[in-house]
Write a protein that holds these residues in place. Structure first.
Motif, PDB file in Angstrom:
ATOM      1  N   TYR A 163     -29.005  42.571  26.048  1.00  0.00           N
ATOM      2  CA  TYR A 163     -28.258  41.462  26.641  1.00  0.00           C
ATOM      3  C   TYR A 163     -29.054  40.832  27.789  1.00  0.00           C
ATOM      4  O   TYR A 163     -29.033  39.609  27.981  1.00  0.00           O
ATOM      5  CB  TYR A 163     -26.908  41.970  27.139  1.00  0.00           C
ATOM      6  CG  TYR A 163     -26.031  40.902  27.735  1.00  0.00           C
ATOM      7  CD1 TYR A 163     -25.365  39.997  26.920  1.00  0.00           C
ATOM      8  CD2 TYR A 163     -25.878  40.785  29.114  1.00  0.00           C
ATOM      9  CE1 TYR A 163     -24.561  39.005  27.454  1.00  0.00           C
ATOM     10  CE2 TYR A 163     -25.078  39.800  29.662  1.00  0.00           C
ATOM     11  CZ  TYR A 163     -24.418  38.917  28.832  1.00  0.00           C
ATOM     12  OH  TYR A 163     -23.634  37.933  29.373  1.00  0.00           O
ATOM     13  N   ASN A 281     -18.939  29.553  17.534  1.00  0.00           N
ATOM     14  CA  ASN A 281     -17.744  30.156  18.133  1.00  0.00           C
ATOM     15  C   ASN A 281     -17.811  31.673  18.312  1.00  0.00           C
ATOM     16  O   ASN A 281     -17.144  32.200  19.196  1.00  0.00           O
ATOM     17  CB  ASN A 281     -16.513  29.811  17.279  1.00  0.00           C
ATOM     18  CG  ASN A 281     -16.259  28.319  17.208  1.00  0.00           C
ATOM     19  OD1 ASN A 281     -16.023  27.665  18.225  1.00  0.00           O
ATOM     20  ND2 ASN A 281     -16.314  27.762  16.011  1.00  0.00           N
ATOM     21  N   VAL A 282     -18.569  32.365  17.487  1.00  0.00           N
ATOM     22  CA  VAL A 282     -18.637  33.826  17.592  1.00  0.00           C
ATOM     23  C   VAL A 282     -19.717  34.204  18.602  1.00  0.00           C
ATOM     24  O   VAL A 282     -20.847  33.712  18.504  1.00  0.00           O
ATOM     25  CB  VAL A 282     -18.939  34.463  16.225  1.00  0.00           C
ATOM     26  CG1 VAL A 282     -19.089  35.982  16.353  1.00  0.00           C
ATOM     27  CG2 VAL A 282     -17.827  34.119  15.239  1.00  0.00           C
ATOM     28  N   PRO A 283     -19.398  35.055  19.596  1.00  0.00           N
ATOM     29  CA  PRO A 283     -20.390  35.440  20.609  1.00  0.00           C
ATOM     30  C   PRO A 283     -21.650  36.029  19.973  1.00  0.00           C
ATOM     31  O   PRO A 283     -21.566  36.841  19.050  1.00  0.00           O
ATOM     32  CB  PRO A 283     -19.642  36.493  21.448  1.00  0.00           C
ATOM     33  CG  PRO A 283     -18.197  36.178  21.256  1.00  0.00           C
ATOM     34  CD  PRO A 283     -18.075  35.657  19.860  1.00  0.00           C
ATOM     35  N   PHE A 284     -22.807  35.574  20.467  1.00  0.00           N
ATOM     36  CA  PHE A 284     -24.139  36.042  20.066  1.00  0.00           C
ATOM     37  C   PHE A 284     -24.534  35.608  18.649  1.00  0.00           C
ATOM     38  O   PHE A 284     -25.657  35.877  18.219  1.00  0.00           O
ATOM     39  CB  PHE A 284     -24.256  37.577  20.157  1.00  0.00           C
ATOM     40  CG  PHE A 284     -23.914  38.127  21.507  1.00  0.00           C
ATOM     41  CD1 PHE A 284     -24.736  37.878  22.588  1.00  0.00           C
ATOM     42  CD2 PHE A 284     -22.770  38.866  21.690  1.00  0.00           C
ATOM     43  CE1 PHE A 284     -24.430  38.373  23.830  1.00  0.00           C
ATOM     44  CE2 PHE A 284     -22.447  39.362  22.935  1.00  0.00           C
ATOM     45  CZ  PHE A 284     -23.280  39.113  24.012  1.00  0.00           C
ATOM     46  N   SER A 287     -27.641  33.570  18.184  1.00  0.00           N
ATOM     47  CA  SER A 287     -28.921  34.235  18.427  1.00  0.00           C
ATOM     48  C   SER A 287     -29.434  34.949  17.189  1.00  0.00           C
ATOM     49  O   SER A 287     -30.536  35.493  17.205  1.00  0.00           O
ATOM     50  CB  SER A 287     -28.774  35.255  19.569  1.00  0.00           C
ATOM     51  OG  SER A 287     -28.391  34.616  20.769  1.00  0.00           O
TER      52      SER A 287
END
Length: 742
Positions: A163, A281-284, A287
């Protein structure tokens, strides 16, 4: 898992061998708990564990990815078991398994696993709401959040540093330079480059239709050679049986929905509307690269459904025999289906020449291209080979089913026959995928290669620049040589920008040896244009010297401006041998050196322009983003010596009569690195956009660069603290179970 990684002599191959059976055990336990009998559960375990796409990941050396995949079935079994039976023992076990998968560090596979688990939660909650059991609905949701929190705590030793690092990489980094449309590294297009397509869908049935790993030919739609998505033709058919005849069961609906949604996700840019729902919309999720990795959920779902489908057929045979119904009609239909499948394959074979001519006439231009015609005929031969194998496996399955209906073999005999066909089918494909080169022995690799021998014989601190087609070569890392190139899943953002904007990766060789399409234009270059190319080459040579590049690997001859040819050999790339020339850079700068002049960047957008200016001299001037202390001045007597160089600590001794700036051509990474001058902390300046510098007053100094990650430390202690907590949960649950039993 983290402790296992800490042993320096423990190879990744050992970790893969230890974890590999977990893939089969997890799906076996998942089905056995749902009252699936022994052989169907074994079929599912083998179908997933030996699925060709899974074996291909192992063959390609992606150790962390395969280990994370092996945990997927175990995580789903343990977590769904806890959600169905909420005991402290189940909670502790599920948290440990989920945490171990997170500790592997392959975030993409872990995220897909949790997305599938979240979908299970939604189906479970829906069922409870329909039953109007609102109390258990709330408890279930809180339990899921508690499990997620416990897993994150156990995996914190890996997650926290990731992170911390992610915002500084090409997957999550953002600087002013990335606004330039040509150099956007974390854009939607970059993230979805490896998107599945409907064309490659045919490899679910014909594994090598678009090529195989035995050569460099790949005719699919992905950016490079891809693995077949074949999971076994009987596995696919049995999964369809479960989806059709057990479609009302909640478990089947969940598995089928997971397979469908994962398939849509794998399409990436080819179904961008759907993918962007998660990307935005979905975290990460933004990436993550390689949408095609979502197919791991498809492989798991098909394997699990296959076991459930086989269980249905066994139950159906048992029920029909118990009811003493006349099975001759059903057996006759199965026999007819067998004849149709076999007959159709025979007809296709008879018409092979006609079909080939039709395809050639449909695209007459291919007749003018000898290579294209060769590829077409090769693809045609591969199609027929795959089709006959598929026919053979299907007919074998029908034959066992026919004899079971005729009571010639038992139900277990039928299931065992299906198991043997699945093993033979998967082995046939896995064997071809695993026919890779023999494992490379590093010692023999160096001894038999004059280029690598030369590099290993140099004991100084240096880097190598693999130019042109060699830029992504990973051999140098395998023998412990530092390289500007190679392959990395998440490069430092600023370093990547430096390499891109200076043209080192794209036109260092190409400007002298253009592609065929550009050759005519290159032949018409004026004398002034040729002079500009040579000037650009000198500029790039200065930057390579700054980067401590002592050697350059090139597939093409280079103008020997400051370079000397040391040795040369050939390397096999793709389907041909190409030259490999080793040049030595005579003007290489040390990894750390002192300068007395600096220039300030007006803005981030002007940095590339100043770095590539012909008048910029990186051996005497450094480009900074802020003004340093003191008054640095040129000093020809200044001395800089690296006393010790390790991954986490660098000790440097300097001596100068005037104030200086110490330049270190290692990546600038603010969260972890600290600098100390004579034991006192000092600021690390960003040098030349992506590297480090420290201001030094006149005199003799001891400079130390030290790496310490607060994220790693916090994650390590949190993971360490989680272990006794989970042991306590397990023991508490065990004691409660004992008391209840008494």
């Amino acid at each position: 898992f983290f402790l296992l990684q800490a042993f320096p002599g423990l190879p990744h191959a050992f970790l893969q061998i230890v974890h590999f059976p977990i893939a089969g055990i997890g799906i076996y336990m998942f089905l056995r708990e749902r009252k699936t009998t022994f052989i169907p559960a074994i079929v599912s375990g083998i179908a997933f564990m030996f699925a060709p796409p899974i074996i291909a990941v192992i063959a390609s050396g992606q150790a962390m990815k395969i280990i994370s995949i092996t945990y997927l079935p175990l995580v789903l079994w343990a977590a769904t078991r806890f959600l169905r039976h909420q005991t402290w023992m189940n909670f502790a076990f599920a948290a440990v398994v989920c945490g171990l998968q997170l500790q592997v560090g392959h975030v993409q596979i872990a995220l897909f696993t949790w997305m599938m688990l979240f979908l299970y939660l939604l189906f479970f909650l829906y069922a409870l709401i329909r039953e109007k059991n609102l109390k258990r609905t709330g408890i279930l949701f809180i339990s899921f959040l508690g499990l997620l929190l416990a897993a994150v705590c156990l995996g914190a030793v890996e997650l926290f540093p990731l992170y911390e690092y992610l915002p500084h990489t090409t997957r999550g980094g953002f600087t002013l330079l990335t606004q330039h449309p040509e150099f956007v590294h974390s854009s939607f297009e970059q993230a979805t480059q490896w998107s599945f397509s409907l064309k490659d869908f045919f490899t679910f049935f014909l594994p090598f239709l678009f090529g195989d790993t035995s050569g460099s030919i790949y005719l699919g739609s992905l950016p490079a050679g891809a693995f077949p998505n074949y999971s076994g033709i009987l596995v696919l058919l049995l999964a369809l049986v479960a989806l059709i005849f057990r479609r009302k069961e909640l478990l089947i609906v969940w598995l089928g929905t997971s397979v469908f949604l994962a398939f849509l996700l794998s399409l990436g840019k080819n179904f961008s509307f759907f993918y962007k729902l998660f990307y935005n919309n979905v975290p990460f999720f933004n990436s993550l690269h390689h949408p095609v990795a979502a197919l791991v959920i498809v492989y798991f779902g098909l394997a699990a459904l296959a076991g459930l489908g086989l269980q249905y057929l066994i139950y159906t045979i048992k029920k029909l025999l118990q009811e003493k119904k006349d099975l001759s009609q059903i057996a006759r239909k199965v026999a007819i289906a067998l004849y149709i499948v076999f007959g159709f394959a025979c007809v296709l074979t008879i018409l092979k020449g006609v079909l080939l001519n039709l395809v050639q006439n449909w695209n007459p231009d291919i007749l003018l291209d000898a290579n294209g015609l060769r590829l077409l005929r090769g693809q045609f031969e591969q199609f027929y080979a795959d089709y006959w194998f598929m026919t053979m496996w299907i007919c074998g399955g029908f034959l066992f089913f026919y004899y079971a209906l005729k009571a010639k073999i038992s139900r277990n005999g039928f299931a065992l026959g299906i198991l043997l066909i699945v093993i033979a089918d998967l082995w046939h494909v896995d064997y071809k995928l695993n026919k890779t080169e023999n494992p490379v022995d590093v010692k023999s690799l160096v001894e038999n290669d004059p280029v690598l021998t030369q590099l290993k014989s140099d004991s100084t601190l240096f880097r190598v620049f693999p130019a042109g087609d060699y830029f992504n070569d990973t051999r140098l890392s395998a023998i412990g040589i530092q390289s500007l190139g190679g392959s990395h899943a998440a490069r430092m953002q600023t370093f990547t920008e430096f390499i891109d904007r200076t043209g080192l990766a794209t036109n260092y060789i190409q400007k002298f040896h253009p592609e065929n399409d550009d050759q005519e234009e290159a032949d018409s270059f004026t004398l002034q244009q040729q002079h500009e190319i040579l000037a650009q080459h000198r500029m790039q040579q200065k930057l390579l010297s700054f980067l401590n590049v002592k050697y350059i690997l090139s597939p093409q001859p280079l103008p020997e401006y400051g370079l000397t040819l040391e040795t040369q050999t050939h390397k096999f790339m793709g389907d041909r041998y190409v030259p490999l020339l080793l040049y030595k850079n005579q003007s290489v700068l040390p990894r750390a050196f002192l300068v007395g002049k600096y220039a300030l960047a007006d803005s981030a957008e002007t940095i590339p322009e100043k770095l590539t200016a012909l008048l910029f001299e990186p051996d005497s001037t450094v480009l900074l983003e802020k003004k340093p202390q003191g008054n640095p001045q040129p000093d020809s007597s200044a001395v800089c010596e690296i006393r010790s160089y390790t991954p986490n600590r660098i000790d440097i001794k300097t001596e100068a009569k005037h104030d200086q700036i110490l330049v270190l051509s290692d990546s600038y990474y603010k969260p972890g690195w600290s600098a100390f001058v004579d034991g006192r902390a000092t600021e690390i300046l960003r040098a030349n956009h992506a590297f480090r510098a420290v201001y030094l007053p006149a005199g003799t100094h001891e400079v130390v660069f030290s790496f310490h990650s607060m994220a790693f430390t916090a994650g390590f202690y949190l993971s360490l603290f989680s272990i006794p907590m989970l042991i306590g949960c397990f023991y508490y649950g065990y004691r409660r179970a004992e008391i209840k039993s008494e």
